[in-house]
Motif scaffolding. Structure first.
Motif, mmCIF file in Angstrom:
data_model
loop_
_atom_site.group_PDB
_atom_site.id
_atom_site.type_symbol
_atom_site.label_atom_id
_atom_site.label_comp_id
_atom_site.label_asym_id
_atom_site.label_seq_id
_atom_site.Cartn_x
_atom_site.Cartn_y
_atom_site.Cartn_z
ATOM 1 N N LEU A 127 -7.766 9.519 2.411
ATOM 2 C CA LEU A 127 -7.803 10.142 3.530
ATOM 3 C C LEU A 127 -6.995 11.281 3.835
ATOM 4 N N ILE A 128 -5.531 11.437 3.010
ATOM 5 C CA ILE A 128 -4.732 12.344 2.962
ATOM 6 C C ILE A 128 -5.341 13.334 2.139
ATOM 7 N N ALA A 129 -5.652 13.112 1.060
ATOM 8 C CA ALA A 129 -6.399 14.073 0.186
ATOM 9 C C ALA A 129 -7.360 14.915 0.904
ATOM 10 N N ALA B 83 0.944 18.872 6.931
ATOM 11 C CA ALA B 83 -0.032 18.184 7.209
ATOM 12 C C ALA B 83 -0.036 16.864 6.466
ATOM 13 N N LEU B 84 0.529 16.723 5.378
ATOM 14 C CA LEU B 84 0.641 15.425 4.748
ATOM 15 C C LEU B 84 1.725 14.570 5.143
ATOM 16 N N CYS B 85 2.905 15.264 5.556
ATOM 17 C CA CYS B 85 4.379 14.446 5.678
ATOM 18 C C CYS B 85 4.270 13.381 6.561
ATOM 19 N N ASP C 148 2.446 8.862 -3.395
ATOM 20 C CA ASP C 148 1.575 7.868 -2.923
ATOM 21 C C ASP C 148 0.506 8.265 -1.827
ATOM 22 N N ALA C 149 1.167 8.923 -0.921
ATOM 23 C CA ALA C 149 0.265 9.530 0.118
ATOM 24 C C ALA C 149 -1.012 10.304 -0.460
ATOM 25 N N THR C 150 -0.746 11.352 -1.175
ATOM 26 C CA THR C 150 -1.727 12.202 -1.845
ATOM 27 C C THR C 150 -2.765 11.170 -2.583
ATOM 28 N N ALA C 151 -2.418 10.094 -3.163
ATOM 29 C CA ALA C 151 -3.404 9.089 -3.738
ATOM 30 C C ALA C 151 -4.397 8.457 -2.731
ATOM 31 N N LEU D 160 -11.027 11.904 12.762
ATOM 32 C CA LEU D 160 -11.001 13.298 12.509
ATOM 33 C C LEU D 160 -11.932 13.894 11.384
ATOM 34 N N LEU D 161 -11.752 13.115 10.305
ATOM 35 C CA LEU D 161 -12.496 13.280 9.172
ATOM 36 C C LEU D 161 -13.915 12.681 8.936
ATOM 37 N N ALA D 162 -14.214 12.063 10.027
ATOM 38 C CA ALA D 162 -15.563 11.306 9.947
ATOM 39 C C ALA D 162 -16.872 12.419 9.985
#
Length: 480
Positions: free
Chosen positions: A317-319, A296-298, A311-314, A478-480
Motif C-alpha cells: 500500500l505504501i509503495a 507521503a510515506l512517513c 519496513d513501510a516501503t515494503a 484512496l488506492l482502490a
C-alpha cells in the motif's frame, strides 16, 4: 578486522578554502565526502580547498567535542542493499571552530583571503524566513541581538556579514555563499536572507554584497539517517577505529551545482558533481519526488505501526501510494530534466527507500514538518490546482500529517511531535476535530489552501477516514 581506506593525501599543510556552517551527518556524507574524493584524486591541485567546519548552536558543541580530538577525521560507512558494508576515513575537514567559544576567531577565518567559499547546511529553518511570505524574520531574538550596534555576532548571518564587512574594508574579494540545504532555489533563499540581514545592519555593505557575492543554487541528495546509537561500537568492532561520531549513509549520492562562483571553486566535476547552468529542473525533481515522497510515506507509515522507512516501503500500500503520488501529482509539476529518465528515477527512489541496511527511521522523516511540507508538498498542490489537476493524494498526505500531529497514534500511545512549531501544530490538529479546517488555516504554512474546495474536499474526506477507519483502510480506499 577489515581494512579501512584512509586519506593518502597530506592534510597538515592543506589550506582551508571553504568554511562550512552546519557540520552534521549530511554534510559529512556529502560535501565533505566529495572534497575528500577530490583530494585523493588530485591532492596538489586541490590543496587550498580544505574545509573549516563551524558550529553556531549550543547543540553543535557535541560535534566540536567529537571532531576536535580526532583532528577533524571521521568514518563514513556506506550500507548497500545486498548487505555489503564499506567504511572509509574522511579527511577533508581540516579544522573545526565553535563560534560561542571564539566568535572573533570565526569571523577572522571567514575574512581571511584564503576563504573563497562559505557553504551551508543549516536546515530549512536556519534561513529564518516565513515559508509562506518568504520574509526574513526580524523578530527572532538572536537576529535582534546581532543587529544591535556593537554586538558580538552569534548567528550565521551576523558572523558572515561581519566577515564581509572586513573583507570590503581590507580590499579582499567576496567569497561565494553556497547553500547545500533542501530548499527550492536554495541559493536564491540564501541571497535573499543574507541581504535582508545586511540591509538592516549596514545598507551600504548590503549593496556591496549584492554586487560582489555569488549565491549558487544546488541540488543535493544522499539519504543520511541520524547516527544509530550502536554504530560507534559496530565500526570499532569491525575496523578497530573508535570514532566519537561516525556517519552512515546509502551508497547513492548526487550533487547538481550551479556554476556561479566569485573566487573560483574546486574541480568537483572530476569526482561526479554535475556542474550546470541551471539547477532548477533537478532540484524540483528531487524536492517534489524524493522529499515530498518521504512525507507521503512517513505519517501514513507511522500511523500504520511502522518505525523504519524500509519496513513501510515494503508494504504494498505504501509503495503504491509513492508510485501514484510521484507519477500522478508530483511529476506533472516538473520541468524537463536533462539526462534523467523519470520512470527509472521513481523506481530508484522506491528501491532506495526500501534499503533495509540503512535503517532510516520514520521519526526522522516526520520531524520538522512545518519546515518541510510548505517547501516540498504545498508547491505541488498549488501547481496542480493552478493547472486544474487533481490533488487527492497530496491532500491525503496533509491529512495524515494532521492526524499524526494530534500526538496520539491509533493505539492511543503518545506520539512525540518534534517540530519547531510543535505546540502550535498539535493545538491546531486537536482543534480540527471540532473546527475541521483549523490545521490548514495557518496561512504562514498553507497560504490560502483552506479557501479552495478543490483541496479541502479531499483533505477533509481523508482526515475523516483516518480518524474513523485508520490509516490502512484510508489508503486502501484512496488506492482502490
Amino acid at each position: 578486522m577489515r581494512s579501512v581506506s584512509t586519506p593518502e593525501y597530506e592534510r597538515s599543510q592543506r589550506e582551508c578554502g571553504i568554511v562550512h556552517f552546519g557540520v552534521g551527518g549530511f554534510h559529512r556524507s556529502h560535501e565533505a565526502m566529495y572534497l575528500d574524493r577530490l583530494f585523493a584524486a588530485d591532492a596538489e591541485a586541490a590543496s587550498d580547498w580544505g574545509i573549516c567546519g563551524v558550529g553556531v548552536r549550543p547543540a553543535d558543541a557535541a560535534m566540536r567535542d567529537a571532531l576536535v580530538p580526532q583532528d577533524g577525521l571521521y568514518t563514513l560507512t556506506l550500507r548497500h542493499p545486498d548487505g555489503a558494508v564499506e567504511t572509509t576515513i574522511v579527511g577533508s575537514i581540516i579544522k573545526y571552530l565553535y563560534a560561542p567559544d571564539d566568535p572573533e576567531g570565526v569571523v577572522e577565518q571567514l575574512a581571511a583571503p584564503a576563504t573563497r567559499i562559505v557553504s551551508l547546511t543549516v536546515t530549512e529553518g536556519g534561513y529564518n524566513f516565513s515559508p509562506s511570505t518568504g520574509e526574513f524574520d526580524l523578530t527572532n531574538p538572536d537576529i535582534v541581538a546581532d543587529l544591535t550596534e556593537g554586538a558580538v555576532p552569534r548567528t550565521v548571518f551576523g558572523l558572515v556579514t561581519e566577515a564581509l564587512r572586513r573583507r570590503r574594508s581590507r580590499g579582499i574579494e567576496s567569497f561565494t555563499v553556497m547553500s547545500c540545504d533542501n530548499i527550492a532555489g536554495n541559493g536564491h533563499v540564501a541571497e535573499s536572507t543574507f541581504l535582508a540581514f545586511a540591509r538592516h545592519k549596514d545598507p551600504e555593505l548590503a549593496d556591496w554584497i549584492a554586487d560582489h557575492t555569488r549565491f549558487p543554487n544546488s541540488m543535493v541528495d544522499r539519504i543520511t539517517p541520524a547516527t544509530p546509537a550502536e554504530l560507534r561500537a559496530e565500526v570499532r568492532d569491525r575496523t578497530g577505529i573508535d570514532d566519537r561520531w561516525p556517519v552512515v549513509a546509502e551508497p547513492f549520492t548526487q550533487w547538481v551545482l550551479e556554476d556561479a562562483f566569485s573566487m573560483g571553486r574546486p574541480a568537483l566535476e572530476e569526482v561526479g558533481v554535475q556542474v550546470v547552468d541551471d539547477v532548477t529542473p533537478y532540484e524540483l525533481m528531487k524536492l517534489r519526488l524524493l522529499n515530498a515522497g518521504h512525507q507521503a510515506l512517513c505519517y501514513f507509515g507511522y500511523l500504520m505501526g511502522y518505525r523504519y522507512v524500509h519496513d513501510a516501503t515494503a508494504d504494498p500500500l505504501i509503495a503504491e501510494l509513492l508510485r501514484r503520488y510521484m507519477s500522478q501529482e508530483g511529476r506533472p509539476t516538473l520541468q524537463p530534466v536533462p539526462g534523467v529518465d523519470l520512470d527509472s528515477y521513481t523506481e530508484t527512489l522506491i528501491a532506495r527507500f526500501g534499503n533495509s541496511a540503512i535503517a532510516d527511521t520514520i521519526a526522522r522523516l516526520c520531524q520538522d514538518s512545518s519546515d518541510r511540507i510548505p517547501k516540498w508538498l504545498v508547491p505541488v498542490i498549488r501547481d496542480r490546482l493552478d493547472s486544474g489537476g487533481d490533488v487527492t493524494l497530496s491532500a491525503a498526505v496533509v491529512a495524515s500529517w494532521t492526524r499524526y500531529a494530534e500526538g496520539v497514534d491509533e493505539d492511543g500511545a503518545e506520539i512525540a511531535v518534534v517540530d519547531p512549531l510543535s505546540e502550535r501544530m498539535v493545538s491546531a490538529a486537536v482543534r480540527s476535530r471540532s473546527e475541521p479546517l483549523a490545521f490548514v488555516s495557518d496561512a504562514s504554512l498553507f497560504g490560502n489552501l483552506a479557501d479552495d474546495e478543490r483541496f479541502t474536499k479531499p483533505y477533509l474526506a481523508a482526515l475523516e477516514s483516518l480518524r474513523s477507519n485508520g490509516a490502512r483502510a484510508t489508503l486502501e480506499g484512496l488506492l482502490a
